[in-house]
Scaffold this motif. Structure first.
Motif, short mmCIF file in Angstrom:
data_model
loop_
_atom_site.label_atom_id
_atom_site.label_comp_id
_atom_site.label_asym_id
_atom_site.label_seq_id
_atom_site.Cartn_x
_atom_site.Cartn_y
_atom_site.Cartn_z
N ARG A 83 6.86 -1.06 -8.27
CA ARG A 83 6.84 -0.80 -6.91
C ARG A 83 5.57 -0.13 -6.50
O ARG A 83 5.05 -0.47 -5.58
CB ARG A 83 8.20 0.15 -6.76
N ARG A 84 4.90 0.87 -7.45
CA ARG A 84 3.86 1.32 -7.15
C ARG A 84 2.67 0.30 -7.20
O ARG A 84 1.77 0.18 -6.13
CB ARG A 84 3.61 2.52 -8.28
N ILE A 85 2.76 -0.62 -8.32
CA ILE A 85 1.57 -1.71 -8.24
C ILE A 85 1.56 -2.49 -7.03
O ILE A 85 0.76 -2.91 -6.36
CB ILE A 85 1.64 -2.43 -9.54
N ASN A 86 3.14 -2.80 -6.71
CA ASN A 86 3.02 -3.77 -5.56
C ASN A 86 2.56 -2.94 -4.19
O ASN A 86 2.02 -3.96 -3.38
CB ASN A 86 4.67 -4.18 -5.32
N ALA A 87 2.78 -1.60 -3.93
CA ALA A 87 2.48 -0.83 -2.67
C ALA A 87 0.94 -0.95 -2.88
O ALA A 87 0.22 -1.13 -1.83
CB ALA A 87 3.07 0.40 -2.95
N GLN A 88 0.20 -0.71 -3.91
CA GLN A 88 -1.27 -0.78 -3.88
C GLN A 88 -1.69 -2.27 -3.78
O GLN A 88 -2.72 -2.53 -2.96
CB GLN A 88 -1.61 -0.39 -5.45
N LYS A 89 -0.93 -3.30 -4.39
CA LYS A 89 -1.52 -4.68 -3.99
C LYS A 89 -1.47 -4.97 -2.49
O LYS A 89 -2.32 -5.48 -1.81
CB LYS A 89 -0.83 -5.57 -4.86
N ARG A 90 -0.63 -4.49 -1.72
CA ARG A 90 -0.10 -4.80 -0.34
C ARG A 90 -1.25 -4.17 0.38
O ARG A 90 -1.69 -4.67 1.38
CB ARG A 90 1.22 -4.28 0.06
N ARG B 297 4.53 -15.44 4.14
CA ARG B 297 4.90 -14.55 5.07
C ARG B 297 4.41 -13.33 4.81
O ARG B 297 4.14 -12.31 5.68
CB ARG B 297 6.47 -14.58 5.11
N TYR B 298 3.97 -12.96 3.63
CA TYR B 298 3.44 -11.74 3.41
C TYR B 298 2.24 -11.60 3.63
O TYR B 298 1.82 -10.46 4.22
CB TYR B 298 3.46 -11.51 1.63
N LEU B 299 1.46 -12.40 3.62
CA LEU B 299 -0.01 -12.41 4.16
C LEU B 299 0.01 -12.49 5.61
O LEU B 299 -0.70 -11.41 6.22
CB LEU B 299 -0.59 -13.92 4.09
N VAL B 300 1.25 -12.79 6.41
CA VAL B 300 1.22 -12.57 8.02
C VAL B 300 1.77 -11.07 8.21
O VAL B 300 1.29 -10.66 9.21
CB VAL B 300 2.25 -13.69 8.43
#
Length: 89
Positions: A12-19, A51-54
């Motif tokens: 979850r932490r890594i995903n938040a950083q990537k976003r 959709r994540y890019l949008v």
């Protein structure tokens, strides 16, 4: 398969950083090419990721039409041209 809570939290932490990084790159106008080497799901299902890019600020046209085609070819083509310039005449 049940993952240990520490691994779930790390993901979850890594995903938040990537976003956050991707959102900043989109806002800064950095060229982004979409691609995958994932072989863990059927071909074509990765298109759902657009959709994540949008969500992170890219227009729908730019997210799919450009990142997976025009821009990807441009960015990869430049790399391929440098790498193989002596082999192809």
């Amino acid at each position: 398969m049940k993952l240990p809570p520490r691994l779930i939290e790390k993901a979850r932490r890594i995903n938040a950083q990537k976003r956050e990084c991707l959102s900043r790159a989109i806002k800064a106008g950095i060229k982004i090419a979409y691609g995958t080497d994932a072989a863990v799901f059927p071909h074509g299902q990765n298109a759902a990721d657009f959709r994540y890019l949008v969500e992170l600020g890219m227009t729908p046209y730019a997210s799919d039409s450009k990142t997976a085609t025009i821009r990807a070819a441009d960015l990869l083509g430049n790399r391929v041209n440098r790498r193989f310039s002596g082999l192809i005449n």
